[in-house]
Design a protein around this motif. Sequence first.
Motif, short mmCIF file in Angstrom:
data_model
loop_
_atom_site.label_atom_id
_atom_site.label_comp_id
_atom_site.label_asym_id
_atom_site.label_seq_id
_atom_site.Cartn_x
_atom_site.Cartn_y
_atom_site.Cartn_z
N ARG A 44 1.14 61.00 -9.42
CA ARG A 44 1.23 59.54 -9.42
C ARG A 44 2.32 59.04 -10.35
N ARG A 45 2.46 59.68 -11.50
CA ARG A 45 3.43 59.21 -12.48
C ARG A 45 4.86 59.54 -12.07
N ARG A 46 5.06 60.36 -11.00
CA ARG A 46 6.40 60.76 -10.57
C ARG A 46 6.83 60.09 -9.26
N VAL A 47 5.95 59.33 -8.63
CA VAL A 47 6.28 58.74 -7.33
C VAL A 47 7.53 57.87 -7.43
N LEU A 48 7.60 57.02 -8.45
CA LEU A 48 8.75 56.13 -8.61
C LEU A 48 10.03 56.92 -8.83
N THR A 49 10.00 57.93 -9.68
CA THR A 49 11.20 58.71 -9.99
C THR A 49 11.77 59.37 -8.74
N TRP A 50 10.92 59.99 -7.96
CA TRP A 50 11.39 60.67 -6.75
C TRP A 50 11.94 59.66 -5.74
N THR A 51 11.26 58.53 -5.60
CA THR A 51 11.70 57.52 -4.63
C THR A 51 13.04 56.93 -5.03
N ALA A 66 23.72 54.19 -10.05
CA ALA A 66 23.56 54.60 -11.45
C ALA A 66 22.53 53.72 -12.16
N LEU A 67 22.53 52.42 -11.89
CA LEU A 67 21.55 51.52 -12.50
C LEU A 67 20.14 51.85 -12.04
N LEU A 68 20.00 52.25 -10.80
CA LEU A 68 18.69 52.60 -10.26
C LEU A 68 18.12 53.82 -10.96
N LEU A 69 18.94 54.82 -11.22
CA LEU A 69 18.47 56.00 -11.93
C LEU A 69 18.08 55.66 -13.37
N ALA A 70 18.82 54.76 -14.01
CA ALA A 70 18.47 54.34 -15.36
C ALA A 70 17.14 53.59 -15.37
N SER A 71 16.87 52.80 -14.32
CA SER A 71 15.58 52.11 -14.21
C SER A 71 14.43 53.11 -14.11
N ALA A 72 14.62 54.19 -13.37
CA ALA A 72 13.58 55.22 -13.26
C ALA A 72 13.30 55.86 -14.61
N ALA A 73 14.33 56.03 -15.44
CA ALA A 73 14.13 56.59 -16.78
C ALA A 73 13.28 55.65 -17.64
N ALA A 74 13.49 54.34 -17.52
CA ALA A 74 12.68 53.38 -18.28
C ALA A 74 11.22 53.44 -17.82
N ALA A 75 11.00 53.62 -16.52
CA ALA A 75 9.63 53.73 -16.02
C ALA A 75 8.93 54.96 -16.57
N GLN A 76 9.65 56.06 -16.71
CA GLN A 76 9.05 57.26 -17.29
C GLN A 76 8.71 57.06 -18.76
N TRP A 77 9.52 56.29 -19.48
CA TRP A 77 9.19 55.99 -20.87
C TRP A 77 7.88 55.23 -20.94
N LEU A 78 7.65 54.30 -20.02
CA LEU A 78 6.39 53.56 -19.99
C LEU A 78 5.20 54.49 -19.75
N GLN A 79 5.37 55.46 -18.88
CA GLN A 79 4.28 56.42 -18.65
C GLN A 79 3.96 57.17 -19.95
N ARG A 131 -6.78 54.83 -14.91
CA ARG A 131 -5.47 54.69 -15.55
C ARG A 131 -5.20 55.74 -16.62
N ASP A 132 -6.14 56.66 -16.88
CA ASP A 132 -5.94 57.61 -17.96
C ASP A 132 -4.89 58.65 -17.57
N ALA A 133 -4.42 59.41 -18.56
CA ALA A 133 -3.30 60.33 -18.36
C ALA A 133 -3.62 61.40 -17.32
N HIS A 134 -4.85 61.92 -17.34
CA HIS A 134 -5.21 62.97 -16.39
C HIS A 134 -5.19 62.44 -14.96
N ALA A 135 -5.69 61.23 -14.76
CA ALA A 135 -5.71 60.66 -13.41
C ALA A 135 -4.29 60.44 -12.90
N ARG A 136 -3.40 60.01 -13.78
CA ARG A 136 -2.01 59.74 -13.35
C ARG A 136 -1.22 61.02 -13.11
#
Length: 446
Positions: free
Chosen positions: A94-101, A197-210, A226-231
């Motif tokens: 779940r925590r990687r769906v945005l990065t891959w997309t 390039a901006l889109l890839l940088a946005s994905a990095a910010a989303a990973q920081w939030l995770q 919402r806990d870490a194991h579920a994500r």
Amino acid sequence: MAAPQPSTAAPTPGALNRWAARSFAIAAGDTAPALAGALMFALLFAGYFMLRPVRETMGIAGGVDNLQWLFTGTFLATLATMPLFGWLAARARRRRVLTWTFAAFAAILAGFAAAMLMRPDDVWVARTFYIWLSVFNLIAISLAWSVLADLMPGAQARRTFALMASGASLGGLLGPTLGVLLVRPIGHAGLLLLAAALLLASAAAAQWLQRWRDAHPLPPAQAGDRDAHARERPLGGSPFAGLTDVSRSPYLLGIAAFVVLLASVSTFLYFEQARLVEATYPDRADQTRVFGIIDIVVQSLAIASQLFLTGRLAQKLGVGVLLVAVPLVTVAGFVWLAFAPTFAVLAVVMVLRRAGEYALVRPGREMLFTEVPAQQRYKAKNFIDSVVYRGGDAVSGWAKALADALAQQPAIVALLGAAIALTWAGVGAGLTRAVASKERGVSGEE
């Protein structure tokens, strides 16, 4: 002398935390994630809004009289894309769906850049890019909000979503500014590569939030799924789960109806804008600059509201004011347009509706999804934000063309738009009551 005892008091927030809490009505501990969310949106929207004027230019290149066909093509492309997204969401962590997309979208942007360099005047490249970007923007933006709804429970969402949305408006202001300045020196293909390039940088910010959520877990009573194991786990289920979830839930059907009406109002105004810009500015680069300037005005108004108004309204008056105010203003705008069908009036109505959507309606819509399970936060939400929205676009595009052909009077079409906007306000009021019921825990909805 007794040894000093370790202090048990909470550390005093830093100057940034105190300033943010005072200025934006958020808790001190919300500052870091709110700013990270704002950065994620700023990067995403800077890339998209840099390309939005390019999309409008490509739409005109395909023929203004063919816009309803482009809207229909966009809807069909969205229908084809959603099973692919559902498949990815079912199998990826779940925590990687945005990065891959986002990575896949960046690669496709690079492909379009190459096509535009090789065939700059190809009308089918223009039409294909128009359709693809119209699919991309809804999926990418919806997915970014899905991540936030996944990480933030309801109370924290009401405090932080407005500040995070201000990042979208900041990006929406920066993007068209970059487009206006760079379209001549680097061309449309160069803008596409910069957006990737901006889109890839946005994905990095989303990973920081995770990672931030992992380091600051919610109390067990609030965590739920919402806990870490579920994500770390995939959502599982069918690629078509979004459709089935929406069809079975009155709450989600209400959100879908709200989105269809929003799309219908937007489409009525959008067609008028395209017609008038084509008549006034025949040059493609001039059209791109005009659309960019309109976006700059819209985002300037939206960001001021998001920073200093939206969060306070959401906390004091609830989500209802965010869902109802803009539809009512739009009703008044259509009535005004019926009696004064001029470009100046249309521009004012367009700017107010779009700025209000970014500042109020969008954060309000996203708060509705903090009250649903994880699968619905990703699959059902993305189905509503993409398939339902683009379906509303397609239907209302043909409805607008039919109304123009039958009525032959702009005033009649404007009054029809007012009726649609009034229905939109009524659905928003109904959703306000539904979310209040969910928050009180008395709803039987899952």
